[in-house]
Design a protein around this motif. Structure first.
Motif, PDB file in Angstrom:
ATOM      1  N   ASN A 359       0.833  -1.203   0.000  1.00  0.00           N
ATOM      2  CA  ASN A 359       0.000   0.000   0.000  1.00  0.00           C
ATOM      3  C   ASN A 359       0.867   1.251   0.000  1.00  0.00           C
ATOM      4  O   ASN A 359       1.792   1.390   0.812  1.00  0.00           O
ATOM      5  N   ASP A 361       0.724   5.170   0.669  1.00  0.00           N
ATOM      6  CA  ASP A 361      -0.223   6.079   1.335  1.00  0.00           C
ATOM      7  C   ASP A 361       0.464   7.334   1.866  1.00  0.00           C
ATOM      8  O   ASP A 361       0.575   7.528   3.083  1.00  0.00           O
ATOM      9  N   TRP A 378      -2.321   0.762  -4.344  1.00  0.00           N
ATOM     10  CA  TRP A 378      -1.580  -0.430  -3.918  1.00  0.00           C
ATOM     11  C   TRP A 378      -1.125  -1.245  -5.121  1.00  0.00           C
ATOM     12  O   TRP A 378      -1.672  -1.155  -6.215  1.00  0.00           O
TER      13      TRP A 378
END
Length: 998
Positions: A359, A361, A378
């Motif tokens: 992922n 982020d 992702w």
């Protein structure tokens, strides 16, 4: 196992006496799929003792010879055997995926009794030599030596020696193994002072020093291995790793790394963790190993690892769980990063690993303030993804690989979003570069479209690689695209259509066409290029241009036609007239260019072997010469280019009122200069360097040679010349000795011909060269020779002063003798000897200047003879020091005070003008006693108003530095009050009444 053509002969056979002779020859066959050329066996059996005289095995992998004895008479069988293997060529042994080359020779000896592992006693040895071992086409193969000795007795195997050596790399192993208890005890040591010696022949690009030392214990089923690794200056595949230090341990099925450190210059990376490989109870190999790994780097400088990049990073990572479903996080921060030519202000990555999904982020790239690229989403290990890529705007000038400099060329912004599998990606997005483009990827096909500044439709199938594209232009503004290519001063318009389609796998079958009905390029409302009805076609791998006419400015025209193929075959012809003014519109290298060049060009053949021929006629060309600010004009002549040479034919021109001629040829080899032969003549050529030099020259120079060895020779005659740049001289440093800063070393010229060009030029003069500045007025007759090389020129000879004057403190010294001798064979350094004189009252004062420019000495003398302070006093005040003392009522002035007064008088006006100060005073006082030090006092001040004045002084007194602040207030023109305070703690004040009388 299959054999062909077997001949078996048994002689003197007697089963009762257990006696026989055996001879066997086998031609052809295979063993375990390996081809056998021939086998020869000769042996005999007597009294239950088998003697193998020769067992010869001939294969494609080499020859194997076995001989020895086997005795079956005793309760336990005994044997003594020797096997020699010769000339096994590794490239003939076909292991899948292997590219090893080299040859192997070995010798194995075995001697023992018994065959039961628990009771047998045996000794064995191995000698192996691998010659010129390499993988592929490695340029530096390595030789490998292996020497081993082992024994077995009462169920215990002992390795007395195992030595392997490759180059300077050495591996040593000793140890024991108990068959019944399965216990192991071993020590090992690897020393490699140069990994490149061992790994580069195997196709691995690695460098550095590596030492590994450790031991093994426990049992075969539960081993314990401990090793210490140390590496220095490690590098792998052009990534500089640096120094490594780690303790590695394997115990109870777990591999652990304790306090692993990688240090590279200013960078430090810590790695530690464990990997569970075996079940600690069942001792089975785990299909899903457990992980717990931590990586920390608080200061990582990318330039320490990768050459050409710069930047600082902070890295923190932790991976745990199992190999089938790892978890963890990775955080990365970077700043002031140079990815080769691309500059990135900052990098921020916050990521999590959850099973097979990575992922983001987010992942943020900051190109410049308020200009960033963001990635959210992702990526999975099974090649699935869900990503969003966006940027609000990146200035094209900050995309450094475009090399646009600081030119404002607009911004690029984009948004992309996609999800799916990398094998069949699905992406949609938009790109804005002043105009809008839509990008979409679906069903393995990428689509690009746009319809603002011009219409664009393109498609590309990611799997089949078929493509098609069509672009339509309707009075399309070309300004933003010209900006992208750094031509922000240009603008233009285009109308037409371009289309192409085909398959990237078969480019020779691509079809396309271009039909441009109008194209115009302008610079500041001036039309540079205009073309009508330009057409081009692509079919069956051939590009054809029926004919195009380009109008250049209003006077020039260029007509081009021809064809070419995608495999590099060309047949192009061009001719026309090019106004030289167009060059100055694109670059500042040739300012104010004028005139025209008539060009005829033909290109034939293949790109690998072109036949280029061109004729250029230069007609009344001219421009301002950069750096000289002089006008070159009336440049005429012709240049002829063939595959063999560039010929300069009667090129003539003028520089202001002077003229020059250039002719000769440059021989070519594969279109690179291989030999030069040029002649330059100059007649009454003026050269002017602004605010420095004016001269007129005539010259005749020959330039001949090859790139490796060339020579410029001839003569330069100076008709007249004048150097008039003023020199700033440090007066205080000049009295007695003058030193100057070391001259900057000019960088060497790396270009062919000039790099190794020698010089042999003599100088002549018609009129003496004149120096006329604040230091002197001299007429110099030079008789010099310039020699050496272009990168290291030297001068020999003498320049003699015919007449002149040297200025000192507003006094004019008449030069009586002056010579500049160039005798240093290592650098351009004249030895100066100038003698001048001046008459002051009844004294004749002499000023002698001698030495080299780096060690120049100024000496004064007089007739009648006087001390130096009296000479200086006469030059400055017109009186001797004794006359000054008498005039001051007996107050003596030291030479230092005289010089201080001179210096103050010289510089105080310049300081006042530069700083805005109203008062600048310099005082010098010699110590009255032997122990007392001289005193120097500097005072600066500013009149804040008509009545208030502030002064600040710094004074050296008795080896102390005293600072004093003084404030004066003027009550009347003749009456003032002052107060002071110094760093010694003294303070006070007073009234001062000023009365002048004559």
């Amino acid at each position: 196992m299959v054999f062909q053509n077997v001949n078996l002969t048994i002689r003197d056979g007697n089963l009762l006496k257990q006696k026989a002779r055996l001879v066997c020859e086998i031609h052809g066959g295979n063993i375990a799929g390996r081809r056998i050329d021939r086998i020869n066996l000769s042996c005999h059996l007597k009294d239950r003792c088998l003697t193998i005289i020769d067992l010869n095995l001939y294969t494609c992998a080499g020859r194997f010879d076995l001989n020895g004895d086997v005795d079956f008479k005793l309760d336990a069988i005994s044997y003594e055997l020797s096997m020699r293997q010769e000339n096994t060529l590794l490239d003939t042994v076909s292991f899948k995926g292997s590219s090893l080359k080299g040859s192997i020779n070995s010798l194995i000896k075995l001697k023992g009794t018994g065959i039961n592992p628990k009771t047998l006693t045996a000794e064995t040895s191995l000698e192996l030599f691998a010659s010129k071992l390499s993988a592929g086409e490695a340029s530096s193969p390595v030789d490998v030596y292996i020497n081993a000795q082992a024994s077995m007795e009462k169920g215990r195997v002992r390795i007395q020696q195992f030595d392997a050596q490759a180059g300077r790399t050495h591996l040593k192993v000793t140890g024991d193994y108990d068959i019944s208890s399965l216990k192991v005890a071993a020590d090992f040591k690897l020393e490699s002072p140069d990994l490149a010696e061992v790994l580069s022949p195997l196709g691995m690009n690695a460098f550095g020093k590596m030492n590994i030392q450790g031991n093994a214990c426990g049992t075969v089923t539960a081993p314990i291995v401990v090793a210490q690794l140390q590496g220095e200056n490690l590098e792998f595949e052009q990534v500089k790793i640096g120094d490594a230090n780690a303790k590695i341990q394997f115990s109870e099925g777990m591999l652990s790394l304790d306090h692993g450190k990688i240090r590279n210059h200013n960078s430090l990376l810590d790695i530690s963790g464990t990997v569970r490989i075996r079940n600690p109870i069942t001792r089975d190999i785990l299909e899903n190993p457990g992980l717990d790994i931590t990586v920390t780097g608080d200061a990582l400088f990318i330039e320490d690892f990768i050459e050409g990049m710069k930047g600082k990073f902070v890295l923190n990572g932790h991976i745990f769980g199992h190999a089938a479903h790892p978890r963890g996080n990775l955080n990365l921060k970077g700043e002031h990063i140079d990815f080769y030519t691309q500059k990135v202000q900052a990098v921020h990555l916050i990521s999590e690993l959850d099973g097979d999904r990575f992922n983001l982020d987010p992942f943020e790239l900051v190109i410049a303030p308020n200009e960033k690229i963001l990635v959210h989403g992702w990526i999975s290990l099974n090649k699935n993804y869900d990503l969003r890529l966006s940027s609000g705007g990146i200035s094209l000038k900050n995309v450094t690989w475009l090399q646009l400099g600081d030119v404002d060329t607009g911004k690029i912004s984009f948004t992309f979003q996609g999800q799916g599998n990398f094998e069949n990606p699905q992406i949609t997005g938009e790109v804005f570069i002043d105009d809008q483009f839509q990008i979409k990827v679906t069903d393995r096909t990428a689509y690009i479209s746009g319809d603002q500044n011009f219409t664009l439709d393109a498609a590309y199938h990611l799997q089949t690689q078929t493509f098609s594209a069509s672009a339509g232009f309707d009075n399309t503004n070309l300004t933003p695209y010209l900006k992208i290519f750094g031509q922000s001063k240009l603008n233009g318009f285009m109308t037409g259509k371009i289309q192409v389609n085909g398959n990237a796998k078969t480019l020779d079958q691509v079809k396309g066409s271009a039909d441009i009905s109008r194209i115009e390029i302008f610079s500041n409302q001036t039309e540079l290029i205009r073309s009508r009805d330009f057409k081009a076609f692509l079919k069956d791998g051939e590009i054809s241009i029926p004919g195009v006419r380009l109008n250049l400015l209003e006077q020039g025209v260029m007509e081009i036609k021809g064809n070419g193929t995608l495999n590099g075959d060309l047949d192009i012809k061009a001719h026309g007239t090019i106004p030289l003014e167009t060059i100055s519109l694109f670059t500042d290298v040739f300012p104010n260019a004028a005139g025209e060049v008539r060009l005829s060009l033909g290109v034939n053949g293949n790109l690998s072997k072109l036949d280029l021929r061109a004729d250029a006629e230069i007609i009344n060309c001219g421009m301002t010469v950069p750096g000289l600010l002089q006008r070159m004009h009336n440049l005429n002549g012709s240049i002829h280019v063939t595959p063999e040479a560039i010929v300069l034919d009667n090129i003539q021109g003028m520089l202001d009122s002077g003229s020059f001629e250039l002719s000769g040829a440059i021989d070519l080899k594969a279109y690179r200069p291989s030999r030069v032969g040029l002649k330059l003549k100059a007649h009454d050529l003026p050269l002017m360097i602004p605010d420095t030099l004016e001269t007129r020259l005539s010259a005749e120079l020959d330039i001949k040679g090859t790139p490796e060895k060339s020579l410029v020779s001839g003569y330069i005659q100076m008709i007249e010349g004048k150097y008039y740049k003023n020199i700033r001289l440090n007066l205080m440093g000049s009295l007695g000795k003058k030193s100057r800063e070391e001259a900057l070393v000019a960088p060497e010229i790396p270009w062919p011909f000039l790099k190794n060009m020698a010089i042999d030029i003599t100088t002549r003069y018609r009129q003496p060269f004149v120096i006329d500045n604040n230091m002197a007025l001299l007429a110099i007759k030079p008789d010099l020779r310039i020699y050496g090389s272009v990168n290291h020129p030297l001068i020999s000879g003498r320049a003699q002063v015919e007449s002149g004057t040297v200025y000192f403190q507003k006094k004019e010294f008449n030069v009586k003798k002056g010579v500049f001798d160039f005798i240093n064979p290592y650098k351009i350094e004249p030895t100066i000897d100038v003698l001048s004189e001046i008459i002051v009252r009844e004294w004749t004062i002499f000023l002698s200047i001698s030495g080299t420019p780096d060690n120049l000495k100024f000496n004064f003398s007089s007739n009648p003879s006087e001390r130096e302070e009296d000479i200086l006093s006469l030059l400055i005040t017109g009186k001797t020091t004794q006359e000054l003392i008498a005039a001051e009522g007996g107050l003596s002035l030291s030479p230092g005070q005289i010089l201080a007064d001179v210096l103050a008088e010289t510089v105080q006006k310049q300081i006042k003008d530069a700083t805005g100060l109203d008062i600048v005073e310099l005082e010098y006082k010699e110590g009255g006693e032997a122990e007392a030090s001289d005193e120097v006092k500097v005072t600066v001040g500013k009149e804040l108003s008509r009545r208030i004045t502030v002064k600040y002084s710094v004074q050296t007194k008795n080896a102390k530095v005293i600072q004093q602040m003084i404030t004066e207030y003027k009550f009347l023109d003749k009456l003032l009050m002052n107060t002071f305070h110094d760093t010694e703690g003294h303070y006070g004040g007073g009234l001062q009444f000023r009365f002048e009388f004559r």
